[in-house]
Motif scaffolding. Structure first.
Motif, mmCIF file in Angstrom:
data_model
loop_
_atom_site.group_PDB
_atom_site.id
_atom_site.type_symbol
_atom_site.label_atom_id
_atom_site.label_comp_id
_atom_site.label_asym_id
_atom_site.label_seq_id
_atom_site.Cartn_x
_atom_site.Cartn_y
_atom_site.Cartn_z
ATOM 1 N N CYS A 196 3.648 0.991 1.998
ATOM 2 C CA CYS A 196 3.745 -0.424 1.612
ATOM 3 C C CYS A 196 2.400 -1.135 1.767
ATOM 4 C CB CYS A 196 4.816 -1.119 2.457
ATOM 5 S SG CYS A 196 6.510 -0.583 2.105
ATOM 6 N N ALA A 197 1.701 -0.863 2.853
ATOM 7 C CA ALA A 197 0.389 -1.501 3.072
ATOM 8 C C ALA A 197 -0.608 -1.067 2.013
ATOM 9 C CB ALA A 197 -0.133 -1.168 4.460
ATOM 10 N N LEU A 198 -0.595 0.218 1.666
ATOM 11 C CA LEU A 198 -1.516 0.710 0.639
ATOM 12 C C LEU A 198 -1.303 -0.036 -0.672
ATOM 13 C CD1 LEU A 198 -3.613 2.707 -0.432
ATOM 14 C CD2 LEU A 198 -1.726 4.296 -0.891
ATOM 15 N N HIS A 199 -0.048 -0.199 -1.065
ATOM 16 C CA HIS A 199 0.293 -0.903 -2.304
ATOM 17 C C HIS A 199 -0.350 -2.283 -2.354
ATOM 18 C CE1 HIS A 199 3.735 -3.217 -4.510
ATOM 19 N NE2 HIS A 199 2.706 -3.030 -5.309
ATOM 20 N N ILE A 200 -0.159 -3.057 -1.302
ATOM 21 C CA ILE A 200 -0.613 -4.451 -1.332
ATOM 22 C C ILE A 200 -2.113 -4.567 -1.077
ATOM 23 C CG2 ILE A 200 -0.304 -6.741 -0.324
ATOM 24 C CD1 ILE A 200 2.017 -5.710 -2.109
ATOM 25 N N MET A 201 -2.675 -3.700 -0.241
ATOM 26 C CA MET A 201 -4.124 -3.750 -0.018
ATOM 27 C C MET A 201 -4.882 -3.426 -1.307
ATOM 28 S SD MET A 201 -4.572 -4.872 3.008
ATOM 29 C CE MET A 201 -6.315 -4.612 3.318
ATOM 30 N N LEU A 202 -4.379 -2.484 -2.095
ATOM 31 C CA LEU A 202 -5.016 -2.192 -3.386
ATOM 32 C C LEU A 202 -4.912 -3.386 -4.329
ATOM 33 C CD1 LEU A 202 -3.773 1.477 -3.934
ATOM 34 C CD2 LEU A 202 -6.141 0.769 -3.500
ATOM 35 N N ASP A 203 -3.770 -4.042 -4.290
ATOM 36 C CA ASP A 203 -3.563 -5.223 -5.124
ATOM 37 C C ASP A 203 -4.557 -6.325 -4.752
ATOM 38 O OD1 ASP A 203 -2.033 -6.573 -7.171
ATOM 39 O OD2 ASP A 203 -1.140 -7.781 -5.587
ATOM 40 N N TYR A 204 -4.698 -6.563 -3.445
ATOM 41 C CA TYR A 204 -5.644 -7.580 -2.981
ATOM 42 C C TYR A 204 -7.087 -7.150 -3.217
ATOM 43 C CZ TYR A 204 -2.200 -10.623 -0.753
ATOM 44 O OH TYR A 204 -1.185 -11.509 -0.526
ATOM 45 N N LEU A 205 -7.347 -5.859 -3.111
ATOM 46 C CA LEU A 205 -8.701 -5.353 -3.313
ATOM 47 C C LEU A 205 -9.256 -5.770 -4.666
ATOM 48 C CD1 LEU A 205 -11.058 -3.431 -2.395
ATOM 49 C CD2 LEU A 205 -9.827 -1.614 -3.621
ATOM 50 N N ILE A 206 -8.474 -5.578 -5.724
ATOM 51 C CA ILE A 206 -8.984 -5.872 -7.062
ATOM 52 C C ILE A 206 -8.880 -7.348 -7.417
ATOM 53 C CG2 ILE A 206 -8.419 -3.529 -7.831
ATOM 54 C CD1 ILE A 206 -6.132 -4.780 -9.494
ATOM 55 N N ASP A 207 -8.153 -8.135 -6.595
ATOM 56 C CA ASP A 207 -7.971 -9.563 -6.894
ATOM 57 C C ASP A 207 -8.887 -10.470 -6.081
ATOM 58 O OD1 ASP A 207 -6.082 -9.139 -8.816
ATOM 59 O OD2 ASP A 207 -4.355 -9.593 -7.553
ATOM 60 N N GLN A 208 -9.877 -9.907 -5.404
ATOM 61 C CA GLN A 208 -10.680 -10.719 -4.490
ATOM 62 C C GLN A 208 -11.387 -11.882 -5.183
ATOM 63 O OE1 GLN A 208 -12.697 -8.525 -0.999
ATOM 64 N NE2 GLN A 208 -12.304 -6.902 -2.482
ATOM 65 N N ASP A 209 -12.047 -11.627 -6.295
ATOM 66 C CA ASP A 209 -12.740 -12.708 -7.005
ATOM 67 C C ASP A 209 -11.745 -13.748 -7.508
ATOM 68 O OD1 ASP A 209 -15.217 -11.707 -6.546
ATOM 69 O OD2 ASP A 209 -15.622 -11.059 -8.612
ATOM 70 N N GLU A 210 -10.662 -13.268 -8.070
ATOM 71 C CA GLU A 210 -9.628 -14.151 -8.628
ATOM 72 C C GLU A 210 -9.055 -15.060 -7.545
ATOM 73 O OE1 GLU A 210 -5.373 -12.955 -10.287
ATOM 74 O OE2 GLU A 210 -6.973 -12.118 -11.533
ATOM 75 N N ASP A 211 -8.759 -14.489 -6.373
ATOM 76 C CA ASP A 211 -8.176 -15.272 -5.280
ATOM 77 C C ASP A 211 -9.204 -16.240 -4.692
ATOM 78 O OD1 ASP A 211 -5.770 -14.020 -5.601
ATOM 79 O OD2 ASP A 211 -6.048 -12.581 -3.988
ATOM 80 N N ARG A 212 -10.470 -15.832 -4.673
ATOM 81 C CA ARG A 212 -11.521 -16.712 -4.159
ATOM 82 C C ARG A 212 -11.615 -17.973 -5.021
ATOM 83 N NH1 ARG A 212 -15.260 -13.027 -4.222
ATOM 84 N NH2 ARG A 212 -14.656 -12.101 -2.246
ATOM 85 N N ILE A 213 -11.563 -17.776 -6.333
ATOM 86 C CA ILE A 213 -11.633 -18.905 -7.269
ATOM 87 C C ILE A 213 -10.394 -19.799 -7.141
ATOM 88 C CG2 ILE A 213 -11.622 -19.526 -9.728
ATOM 89 C CD1 ILE A 213 -13.266 -16.886 -10.171
ATOM 90 N N GLY A 214 -9.228 -19.160 -6.996
ATOM 91 C CA GLY A 214 -7.982 -19.916 -6.926
ATOM 92 C C GLY A 214 -7.671 -20.474 -5.550
ATOM 93 N N GLY A 215 -8.466 -20.110 -4.545
ATOM 94 C CA GLY A 215 -8.225 -20.588 -3.191
ATOM 95 C C GLY A 215 -7.019 -19.928 -2.542
#
Length: 341
Positions: A232-251
């Protein structure tokens, strides 16, 4: 892959089209907008989840619509909370009560919107909940799987409440929550525990297990242990890994941002990968679960967002180095699919 394109993707899209038709009829504009956006932007969540039906094709008429309905609730509520007109934790918890009710066939649905301004969804969320309930009743082993499913659904609900409250309160709330549960995952940092609670894969696997009328509570518990926390952790960490720029922009909160540096993040994700692969060896059908793990890594690392982020490219290259043939196959296939679909 033949099974995916012959069975799960067509039947998943058919189920999603049914929910899309209901979403289009939602009277409230904001609720309609978020419901339709979640179906459009997060369709791949359902398409990935229904891969579990491949392990029991005779019961796919139950498993596919169940996984689609449950994941659709998750995606819809994530959109509602991410772009919320409210910052009320009680509102978020009441909304996510729907996910707890969905996996309890005896639960009576309530007004999940009672604490927010937007109210009229034309029965959309209630219908998702009751569909899940009706389908779980058809799984002969569900009584054995239910306590483990409820545990995962409860952790997921807690996470969604704490990660969506006011930004200045989030980290404190998540750390306090982790302190209550850290004994369950002593090998994890707080952000890794939180990531593990954000995955629906453990629930999907337990839905699959519940299609067996011989499932015991002990077997269900061993499946829970095999998936939570590492898969379960692997699933979500990979998801967050590729979304770092997107999440930074969106706060938006991103659990990969809590490592000291890229090297530490890389080491921790590599550790989670190895632990996940070890865990699934302890349950029947381990080759199927290893396929899930390698497919997860390949699908996320083949995402175009990887090439746009230098730090993510570094992590991707390290994770793909000396990969098993299954991971390489899925990586190449995923890139081909992205270009041709």
């Amino acid at each position: 892959m033949r099974g995916v394109y012959k069975y799960t993707i067509p039947e998943t899209r058919k189920a999603l089209n049914g929910w899309r038709a209901q979403a289009e009829a939602i009277p409230n504009e904001e609720l309609r907008t978020q419901a339709l956006a979640s179906l459009k932007d997060k369709q791949f969540h359902c398409e990935g989840g229904t891969v579990y039906a491949l392990a029991d094709l005779p019961n796919r008429h139950i498993l596919i619509p169940l996984i689609v309905s449950y994941q659709t609730i998750s995606d819809y509520l994530d959109n509602l909370c991410d772009r919320s007109t409210s910052m009320d934790p009680d509102d978020f918890r009441l909304l996510h009560q729907s996910m707890l009710d969905a996996v309890d066939p005896e639960a009576i649905p309530v007004n999940y919107y009672a604490l927010r301004e937007e109210q009229d969804d034309g029965g959309y969320l209630r219908n998702l909940v009751t569909t899940c309930q009706e389908l779980t009743r058809q799984l002969p082993g569900y009584t054995s799987a239910k306590p483990q499913i409820q545990d995962l659904a409860g952790l997921y609900t807690d996470l969604q409440v704490y990660k969506h409250i006011k930004p200045e309160l989030r980290e404190t709330a998540l750390l306090e929550w982790w302190s209550e549960h850290r004994h369950r995952t002593p090998q994890f940092r707080w952000n890794e525990f939180a990531a593990a609670t954000g995955s629906t894969l453990g629930v999907f696997m337990l839905f699959l297990a519940a299609s067996d009328d011989q499932l015991t509570e002990e077997q269900a518990a061993s499946i829970h242990t095999a998936y939570f926390p590492h898969v379960c952790a692997l699933h979500i960490m990979l998801d967050y890994l590729i979304d770092q720029d997107e999440d930074r922009i969106g706060g938006d909160l991103n659990f990969c941002n809590y490592y000291e540096n890229v090297e530490t993040m890389l080491d921790r994700i590599a550790f989670i990968v190895e632990m996940a692969r070890s865990d699934v060896q302890k349950i029947p059908g381990s080759s199927f679960h290893r396929m899930i793990i390698e497919g997860l890594i390949a699908i996320y690392l083949s995402d175009p967002k990887v090439s746009e982020q230098q730090e993510v490219r570094v992590v991707s290259k390290r994770l793909l180095k000396n990969s098993p043939i299954t991971r390489i196959f899925f990586f190449i296939f995923s890139r081909w699919i992205r270009k041709n679909m």
